[in-house]
Each structure stands twice: as structure tokens, then as C-alpha cells.
Design a protein around this motif. Structure first.
Motif, PDB file in Angstrom:
ATOM      1  N   ALA A  42       0.954  -0.865  -0.018  1.00 59.68           N
ATOM      2  CA  ALA A  42      -0.353   0.000   0.008  1.00 59.68           C
ATOM      3  C   ALA A  42       0.756   1.086   0.236  1.00 59.68           C
ATOM      4  CB  ALA A  42      -0.417   0.528   1.431  1.00 59.68           C
ATOM      5  N   LEU A  43       1.880   1.071   0.857  1.00 61.87           N
ATOM      6  CA  LEU A  43       2.790   2.700   0.989  1.00 61.87           C
ATOM      7  C   LEU A  43       3.460   2.586  -0.007  1.00 61.87           C
ATOM      8  CD1 LEU A  43       5.002   1.605   4.209  1.00 61.87           C
ATOM      9  CD2 LEU A  43       3.360   4.125   3.303  1.00 61.87           C
ATOM     10  N   HIS A  44       3.733   2.052  -1.087  1.00 62.69           N
ATOM     11  CA  HIS A  44       4.478   1.451  -2.743  1.00 62.69           C
ATOM     12  C   HIS A  44       3.217   1.651  -3.661  1.00 62.69           C
ATOM     13  CE1 HIS A  44       8.553  -0.797  -1.701  1.00 62.69           C
ATOM     14  NE2 HIS A  44       7.788   0.154  -0.667  1.00 62.69           N
ATOM     15  N   THR A  45       2.309   2.161  -3.194  1.00 61.47           N
ATOM     16  CA  THR A  45       1.493   2.121  -4.688  1.00 61.47           C
ATOM     17  C   THR A  45       0.921   4.004  -4.873  1.00 61.47           C
ATOM     18  OG1 THR A  45       0.684  -0.013  -4.677  1.00 61.47           O
ATOM     19  CG2 THR A  45      -1.023   1.062  -6.001  1.00 61.47           C
ATOM     20  N   GLY A  46       0.998   4.140  -3.333  1.00 55.90           N
ATOM     21  CA  GLY A  46       0.983   5.499  -3.231  1.00 55.90           C
ATOM     22  C   GLY A  46       0.537   6.634  -2.225  1.00 55.90           C
ATOM     23  N   SER A  47      -0.563   5.520  -0.939  1.00 55.28           N
ATOM     24  CA  SER A  47      -1.127   5.707  -0.203  1.00 55.28           C
ATOM     25  C   SER A  47       0.031   6.711   0.823  1.00 55.28           C
ATOM     26  CB  SER A  47      -0.766   4.179   1.242  1.00 55.28           C
ATOM     27  OG  SER A  47      -2.589   3.833   0.129  1.00 55.28           O
ATOM     28  N   ILE A 238      -4.817  -3.035  -4.256  1.00 53.46           N
ATOM     29  CA  ILE A 238      -5.639  -2.247  -4.089  1.00 53.46           C
ATOM     30  C   ILE A 238      -6.528  -1.249  -3.023  1.00 53.46           C
ATOM     31  CG2 ILE A 238      -8.347  -3.266  -4.427  1.00 53.46           C
ATOM     32  CD1 ILE A 238      -7.600  -6.183  -5.905  1.00 53.46           C
ATOM     33  N   THR A 239      -6.406  -1.959  -2.286  1.00 58.40           N
ATOM     34  CA  THR A 239      -6.725  -1.238  -0.750  1.00 58.40           C
ATOM     35  C   THR A 239      -5.852   0.403  -0.755  1.00 58.40           C
ATOM     36  OG1 THR A 239      -6.983  -3.274   0.606  1.00 58.40           O
ATOM     37  CG2 THR A 239      -6.583  -1.131   2.206  1.00 58.40           C
ATOM     38  N   SER A 240      -4.930   0.749  -1.580  1.00 60.64           N
ATOM     39  CA  SER A 240      -4.231   1.920  -1.455  1.00 60.64           C
ATOM     40  C   SER A 240      -4.948   2.507  -2.630  1.00 60.64           C
ATOM     41  CB  SER A 240      -2.546   1.618  -2.234  1.00 60.64           C
ATOM     42  OG  SER A 240      -2.644   2.555  -2.110  1.00 60.64           O
ATOM     43  N   LEU A 241      -5.247   1.860  -3.997  1.00 60.85           N
ATOM     44  CA  LEU A 241      -6.292   3.037  -4.666  1.00 60.85           C
ATOM     45  C   LEU A 241      -7.311   3.002  -4.398  1.00 60.85           C
ATOM     46  CD1 LEU A 241      -4.799   0.291  -7.437  1.00 60.85           C
ATOM     47  CD2 LEU A 241      -4.178   2.751  -7.080  1.00 60.85           C
ATOM     48  N   TRP A 249     -14.622  -0.587  -8.331  1.00 64.24           N
ATOM     49  CA  TRP A 249     -14.528  -1.440  -9.970  1.00 64.24           C
ATOM     50  C   TRP A 249     -13.127  -0.610 -10.987  1.00 64.24           C
ATOM     51  CZ3 TRP A 249     -15.404  -4.777 -13.328  1.00 64.24           C
ATOM     52  CH2 TRP A 249     -15.467  -4.879 -14.842  1.00 64.24           C
ATOM     53  N   ASP A 250     -12.723   0.659 -10.425  1.00 62.01           N
ATOM     54  CA  ASP A 250     -11.396   0.778 -11.015  1.00 62.01           C
ATOM     55  C   ASP A 250     -10.328   0.516 -10.128  1.00 62.01           C
ATOM     56  OD1 ASP A 250     -12.922   2.385 -12.964  1.00 62.01           O
ATOM     57  OD2 ASP A 250     -12.847   4.217 -11.879  1.00 62.01           O
ATOM     58  N   ALA A 251     -10.503   0.798  -8.577  1.00 64.08           N
ATOM     59  CA  ALA A 251      -9.547  -0.215  -8.425  1.00 64.08           C
ATOM     60  C   ALA A 251      -8.835  -1.286  -8.621  1.00 64.08           C
ATOM     61  CB  ALA A 251      -9.715   0.814  -6.200  1.00 64.08           C
ATOM     62  N   ALA A 252     -10.191  -2.484  -8.382  1.00 61.64           N
ATOM     63  CA  ALA A 252      -9.978  -3.278  -8.107  1.00 61.64           C
ATOM     64  C   ALA A 252      -9.372  -4.210 -10.125  1.00 61.64           C
ATOM     65  CB  ALA A 252     -11.057  -4.074  -8.832  1.00 61.64           C
ATOM     66  N   ARG A 253      -9.603  -2.968 -10.803  1.00 64.56           N
ATOM     67  CA  ARG A 253      -9.357  -3.105 -12.421  1.00 64.56           C
ATOM     68  C   ARG A 253      -7.339  -2.180 -12.501  1.00 64.56           C
ATOM     69  NH1 ARG A 253     -12.508  -0.465 -16.700  1.00 64.56           N
ATOM     70  NH2 ARG A 253     -12.541   1.073 -14.903  1.00 64.56           N
ATOM     71  N   LEU A 254      -7.455  -1.499 -12.090  1.00 65.18           N
ATOM     72  CA  LEU A 254      -5.886  -0.972 -11.491  1.00 65.18           C
ATOM     73  C   LEU A 254      -5.262  -1.260 -11.459  1.00 65.18           C
ATOM     74  CD1 LEU A 254      -3.876   1.430 -13.302  1.00 65.18           C
ATOM     75  CD2 LEU A 254      -5.425   2.813 -11.254  1.00 65.18           C
ATOM     76  N   GLY A 255      -5.644  -1.378  -9.981  1.00 69.61           N
ATOM     77  CA  GLY A 255      -5.089  -2.609  -9.646  1.00 69.61           C
ATOM     78  C   GLY A 255      -4.157  -4.355  -9.268  1.00 69.61           C
ATOM     79  N   VAL A 256      -5.051  -4.990  -9.810  1.00 73.74           N
ATOM     80  CA  VAL A 256      -4.781  -5.902 -11.408  1.00 73.74           C
ATOM     81  C   VAL A 256      -3.266  -5.655 -11.871  1.00 73.74           C
ATOM     82  CG1 VAL A 256      -6.816  -7.784 -10.465  1.00 73.74           C
ATOM     83  CG2 VAL A 256      -6.743  -6.633 -11.755  1.00 73.74           C
ATOM     84  N   TRP A 257      -4.128  -4.288 -13.170  1.00 75.27           N
ATOM     85  CA  TRP A 257      -2.409  -4.459 -13.912  1.00 75.27           C
ATOM     86  C   TRP A 257      -1.670  -4.127 -12.992  1.00 75.27           C
ATOM     87  CZ3 TRP A 257       0.247  -0.377 -15.169  1.00 75.27           C
ATOM     88  CH2 TRP A 257       1.335  -0.512 -16.830  1.00 75.27           C
TER      89      TRP A 257
END
Length: 293
Positions: A42-47, A238-241, A249-257
């Protein structure tokens, strides 16, 4: 490898509060690594702010994974959450922009109370993974529509692997298409987003409850990611997004990408056989500039 959506650009006036306060809940004695991987991801995804709520005996272990990670000790029994843990956790929910729950938490009574409490609240987005999903299937909470989301409710995202999805839906792991159909039906009935992990990973859900359920097929990722802990990393992503303001819907799609893209970079740099979830979580920071450009 077209990315489904992108994050907004960062400006000079932004601060850590701009990018979300998120909480990861899980862990137990012998399973401190899973919730730590989720939290650092989560830290590395931008939270902007990330905390891990864990049973008291493993707090120092989890805190040692990253200097920027905050830790919160919850009541414990035999190294896992006790039945009193939900009372302490409930006081923290309103201050979070998103919560991820499940990695390494076991399915004891304390975990049951936490998962039920998070399922019944409707203000904070939640990612349910691992033992949180096992609790849900054991308690049969999705057998009726009692927990269905309404239009103004915060997003719920489930991230099951085939075994967890089988326990949730009753469809065997050998029936991949049948599992996807069951996930779509569950997503439609309860108004939740479901990440069907696998090769390829697929996401079922919708942008709003007045839209039909859709299926997104991810184009990133590789077999090197079939190693312990990679699913925990996805939970943190996904939690970070969600905490940064994206819909389920958007967090899951971008998260798996993002998760798969980091896996592709890590496998190329390390090796398919030697890559671990720690390589994956570190690579998230390297591919971060691809999230918004």
C-alpha cells in the motif's frame, strides 16, 4: 498491456493526507509476513498514510518491515485476534479512507467478529482477502442478500484465489468458466466487485449499481507470481487505490494491472523461478511512474 485507467497527477500543493489513510488488518503468530507485505505494498502504491492493525505479539515484527509503516496492537488470544479485537478496531474505522482485511489472520472467533463488523458497516471501502474470505464462506454470510450493497454504500472488493472462490460459490476449482460465472452472479446479487485471481486474472463488477455487471480481463502478470505472498501484495495495492478515491471497480482493475506489471518487471530482473513476493512489493515502487503517466 493497455492499462484500464490511470491515477490523477500529483501537484506541488498535495500532502500525505491527499493520498489516503489506509489500514491493513490481519496477521497472527507465525503469519506476520502476509500482513506486512500487504501494508508495504500500500505504501509503494502511493498511499499517504498506512497502518497495520495486528495481534499484539507480532506488532514489533510487522513494524520492522518498513520504517514508514505505522502499527496498531489489537487484543489477542494465543497469537491471533481475540473476541475483544473488534471493539478496538471499530473505533478506528471512521478515520480510514480504506481497509484491507484477511491476510494471515486465521478464522478464529476474533477474526469472525472483525469480518462481520466490517461487512455490516457501510461507510468505509474494504478489501476482503484470504482468511476474511474463509470466514465469510464458513459463516455462509453470502447465502442470502442481507449484506447486499446499496447505491450510496462504500465499495467492497473480494480477491479470492480459485480455492477461496470455490468455498464461496460451491463451484470446483477445475471449472474455471463456471467459477467466473458464479463470481459474476455473486457480484450482481450483492453489488460487490470480485477479483478472480488466476492466469489471466479477471475482475467482475460495475461502476455503479444501475449498470450491468462487466468482466475485465487483465493483460499483465506471469507464472513467476505463483509464489507465496503475491496475493497479499495485491490486497495492499487495491486497498491503496480505494484509499486514493477510486471506486471498487476502478481500483480492482487498475490494481490487478499494476500488480501484474510489477510481476513482469520483477520476473525479468530476477528470474521466473527465483522471484518472491518481496521482489514484487519492491518493484511496485519502480513501476509507480507508469500508474499516472
Amino acid at each position: 498491456m493497455q492499462r484500464p485507467i490511470k491515477l490523477r497527477d500529483r501537484s506541488a500543493s498535495d500532502h500525505k493526507g491527499t493520498f489516503g489513510r489506509v489500514l491493513l488488518v490481519g496477521g497472527s503468530r507465525g503469519m506476520a509476513g502476509s500482513i506486512s507485505l500487504s501494508s508495504v505494498a500500500a505504501l509503494h502504491t502511493g498511499s499517504g498514510l498506512v497502518a497495520a492493525a495486528v495481534p499484539d505479539p507480532i506488532l514489533e515484527t510487522v513494524a520492522g518491515f518498513h520504517a514508514a509503516l505505522m502499527t496498531i496492537a489489537l487484543p489477542e488470544k494465543n497469537g491471533s485476534f481475540s473476541s475483544e479485537a473488534w471493539t478496538s478496531l471499530n473505533e478506528l474505522i471512521a478515520r480510514q479512507d480504506a481497509i484491507g482485511v484477511g491476510p494471515g489472520m486465521t478464522t478464529n472467533n476474533g477474526s469472525v467478529a472483525i469480518v462481520e463488523g466490517l461487512l455490516r458497516q457501510r461507510e468505509t471501502p474494504v478489501v476482503f482477502d484470504a482468511d476474511a474470505l474463509n470466514v465469510i464462506s464458513k459463516q455462509q454470510w453470502f447465502d442470502d442478500d442481507t449484506l447486499a450493497r446499496k447505491q450510496d454504500d462504500a465499495s467492497f472488493v473480494l480477491t479470492p484465489h480459485p480455492g477461496e472462490l470455490s468455498r464461496l460459490t460451491g463451484v470446483p476449482t477445475s471449472e474455471g468458466d463456471g467459477q467466473l460465472d458464479a463470481a459474476k452472479q455473486l457480484s450482481d446479487r450483492l453489488g460487490i466487485t470480485i477479483v478472480v485471481k488466476g492466469g489471466p486474472t479477471r475482475v467482475t463488477g460495475r461502476g455503479s449499481l444501475d449498470e450491468p455487471v462487466q468482466t475485465y480481463v487483465n493483460t499483465t502478470g506471469n507464472p513467476a507470481m505463483a509464489t507465496a505472498g503475491c496475493g497479499d501484495v495485491l490486497t495492499g495495492v487495491i486497498t491503496s487505490l480505494l484509499g486514493q478515491g477510486l471506486s471498487g471497480w476502478d481500483a480492482a482493475r487498475l490494481g490487478v494491472w499494476i500488480h501484474g506489471r510489477a510481476g513482469d518487471v520483477a520476473a525479468s530482473a530476477i528470474s521466473s523461478a527465483g522471484m518472491t513476493a518481496e521482489h514484487l512489493v519492491e518493484t511496485l515502487a519502480i513501476v509507480a511512474d507508469e500508474m499516472s503517466d
